[in-house]
Design a protein around this motif. Structure first.
Motif, short mmCIF file in Angstrom:
data_model
loop_
_atom_site.label_atom_id
_atom_site.label_comp_id
_atom_site.label_asym_id
_atom_site.label_seq_id
_atom_site.Cartn_x
_atom_site.Cartn_y
_atom_site.Cartn_z
N PRO A 34 37.76 45.98 28.09
CA PRO A 34 38.99 46.60 28.57
C PRO A 34 38.83 47.97 29.21
CG PRO A 34 38.81 46.94 26.23
CD PRO A 34 37.62 46.09 26.64
N GLY A 35 37.60 48.47 29.33
CA GLY A 35 37.39 49.81 29.87
C GLY A 35 37.89 49.98 31.28
N SER A 36 37.63 49.03 32.14
CA SER A 36 38.13 49.09 33.52
C SER A 36 39.62 48.82 33.46
CB SER A 36 37.44 48.04 34.38
OG SER A 36 36.05 48.22 34.34
N LYS A 37 40.41 49.73 34.00
CA LYS A 37 41.87 49.64 33.85
C LYS A 37 42.52 48.91 35.02
CE LYS A 37 41.67 51.99 30.09
NZ LYS A 37 41.08 51.26 29.03
N ASN A 38 43.58 48.19 34.69
CA ASN A 38 44.36 47.47 35.68
C ASN A 38 45.58 48.31 36.00
OD1 ASN A 38 45.63 45.64 37.28
ND2 ASN A 38 45.86 44.07 35.72
N ALA A 39 45.57 48.96 37.16
CA ALA A 39 46.68 49.85 37.51
C ALA A 39 47.37 49.38 38.78
CB ALA A 39 46.20 51.28 37.64
N CYS A 40 46.77 49.59 39.93
CA CYS A 40 47.46 49.30 41.19
C CYS A 40 47.19 47.90 41.74
CB CYS A 40 47.08 50.35 42.23
SG CYS A 40 45.40 50.16 42.89
N GLU A 41 46.07 47.31 41.37
CA GLU A 41 45.63 46.01 41.88
C GLU A 41 45.55 45.96 43.40
OE1 GLU A 41 47.30 42.49 40.11
OE2 GLU A 41 47.69 43.55 38.23
N GLN A 42 45.36 47.13 44.03
CA GLN A 42 45.26 47.22 45.49
C GLN A 42 44.08 48.06 45.95
OE1 GLN A 42 49.03 48.53 47.05
NE2 GLN A 42 50.16 46.98 45.94
N GLY A 43 43.23 48.48 45.02
CA GLY A 43 42.08 49.28 45.39
C GLY A 43 42.43 50.71 45.78
N GLU A 44 43.57 51.19 45.36
CA GLU A 44 44.02 52.52 45.74
C GLU A 44 43.76 53.59 44.69
OE1 GLU A 44 45.33 53.47 48.69
OE2 GLU A 44 45.09 51.44 49.47
N CYS A 45 43.72 53.20 43.40
CA CYS A 45 43.70 54.23 42.35
C CYS A 45 42.31 54.46 41.74
CB CYS A 45 44.68 53.87 41.25
SG CYS A 45 44.18 52.46 40.24
N ASP A 53 25.83 45.88 41.64
CA ASP A 53 24.49 46.11 42.19
C ASP A 53 24.28 47.59 42.50
OD1 ASP A 53 23.87 43.43 41.96
OD2 ASP A 53 24.33 42.96 44.05
N GLY A 54 24.80 48.44 41.61
CA GLY A 54 24.60 49.88 41.72
C GLY A 54 25.64 50.62 42.52
N VAL A 55 26.50 49.91 43.23
CA VAL A 55 27.48 50.55 44.12
C VAL A 55 28.86 50.53 43.46
CG1 VAL A 55 28.57 50.42 46.39
CG2 VAL A 55 26.16 49.79 46.12
N PRO A 56 29.56 51.68 43.42
CA PRO A 56 30.91 51.68 42.85
C PRO A 56 31.86 50.84 43.71
CG PRO A 56 30.08 53.92 43.06
CD PRO A 56 29.13 53.03 43.80
N VAL A 57 32.60 49.95 43.06
CA VAL A 57 33.59 49.12 43.75
C VAL A 57 34.85 49.04 42.89
CG1 VAL A 57 31.87 47.70 44.96
CG2 VAL A 57 32.76 46.94 42.75
N CYS A 58 35.97 48.80 43.53
CA CYS A 58 37.21 48.53 42.80
C CYS A 58 37.17 47.06 42.40
CB CYS A 58 38.42 48.81 43.68
SG CYS A 58 38.67 50.56 44.00
N SER A 59 37.04 46.82 41.11
CA SER A 59 36.88 45.44 40.64
C SER A 59 38.13 44.60 40.87
CB SER A 59 36.46 45.42 39.17
OG SER A 59 37.43 46.04 38.35
N CYS A 60 39.27 45.23 41.12
CA CYS A 60 40.48 44.46 41.40
C CYS A 60 40.41 43.80 42.77
CB CYS A 60 41.72 45.35 41.31
SG CYS A 60 41.91 46.58 42.62
N LEU A 61 39.54 44.30 43.65
CA LEU A 61 39.42 43.76 45.01
C LEU A 61 38.25 42.81 45.17
CD1 LEU A 61 40.15 46.95 47.16
CD2 LEU A 61 41.74 45.14 46.47
N VAL A 62 37.44 42.66 44.15
CA VAL A 62 36.27 41.79 44.22
C VAL A 62 36.62 40.44 43.60
CG1 VAL A 62 33.87 41.48 43.47
CG2 VAL A 62 34.69 43.76 44.10
N ALA A 63 36.50 39.40 44.38
CA ALA A 63 36.72 38.06 43.83
C ALA A 63 35.60 37.74 42.86
CB ALA A 63 36.77 37.03 44.95
N ALA A 64 35.96 37.15 41.74
CA ALA A 64 34.96 36.86 40.71
C ALA A 64 33.80 36.04 41.25
CB ALA A 64 35.62 36.15 39.53
N GLY A 65 34.07 35.13 42.15
CA GLY A 65 33.01 34.30 42.73
C GLY A 65 31.99 35.10 43.51
N GLN A 66 32.36 36.30 43.97
CA GLN A 66 31.44 37.13 44.74
C GLN A 66 30.34 37.76 43.88
OE1 GLN A 66 34.74 39.52 46.57
NE2 GLN A 66 33.42 39.35 48.37
#
Length: 195
Positions: A34-45, A53-66
């Protein structure tokens, strides 16, 4: 579909993932992280920021299959990730010279729980956030920690402008940001003393 990937140094498998399911949903709801928080679901917050793979990403915008076959680090595994970086000459993601294949070989040590983050020594950036008083409500903190950790991995002595730019994708509604900047400066100074 089934997705196989590494989370905080441990191989994971998520079953019955539907095409539109986000990495954030898989981490929080399927894997109990639960550490990664679900807030905007739009990659804004930035509250859901993880390292892919070492790069910060908004996990709400990454499809699980990716994330099939890839490496994810959440705030729960940040301390272990920092320890691995220390053991491998200051870099764990490949951004500083260590190859990504080499970085992927890190794994959680027995007695430490990179699943929950409990029982592990804090990473330098986590400790600096506490020491500088940069944590208030804590909702934005996981994303800020991930982004700040990646910055300090790339740049050992960042300027204030570098810090602001690295954290520009992370919104905080409590602190006014000054304590957060202080925390990153403190972690950078401690990192410089350790070298």
């Amino acid at each position: 579909m089934r997705v196989n990937f590494t989370v905080n140094g441990r191989p994971q498998e998520a079953d019955d993932v539907w095409e539109g399911e986000s990495l954030l949903y898989v981490l929080r709801e399927r894997m109990g992280l639960p550490g990664s928080k679900n807030a905007c679901e739009q990659g804004e917050c930035g509250s859901c920021t993880v390292r892919l793979d070492g790069v910060p990403v908004c996990s709400c915008l990454v499809a699980a299959g990716q994330v099939e076959g890839r490496d994810v680090v959440t705030v729960e595994g940040l301390a272990d990730f920092a320890k691995q970086r220390e053991e491998h000459g200051g870099c764990a993601s490949g951004a500083c010279g260590t190859t990504l294949d080499s970085a992927k070989k890190w794994e959680a040590k027995p007695g430490q729980d990179s699943q929950t983050g409990e029982g592990v020594e804090l990473s330098p950036i986590q400790q600096a956030f506490i020491d500088a008083g940069a944590v208030q409500c804590g909702f934005c903190t996981p994303g800020l920690l991930i982004a700040a950790d990646e910055l300090l991995e790339r740049q050992s002595d960042p300027s204030d402008q570098d810090i602001r730019e690295a954290l520009s994708g992370n919104l905080c509604r409590c602190t006014g940001y000054e304590k957060i900047l202080d925390a990153v400066r403190l972690a950078a100074a401690r990192q410089g003393e350790a070298v």
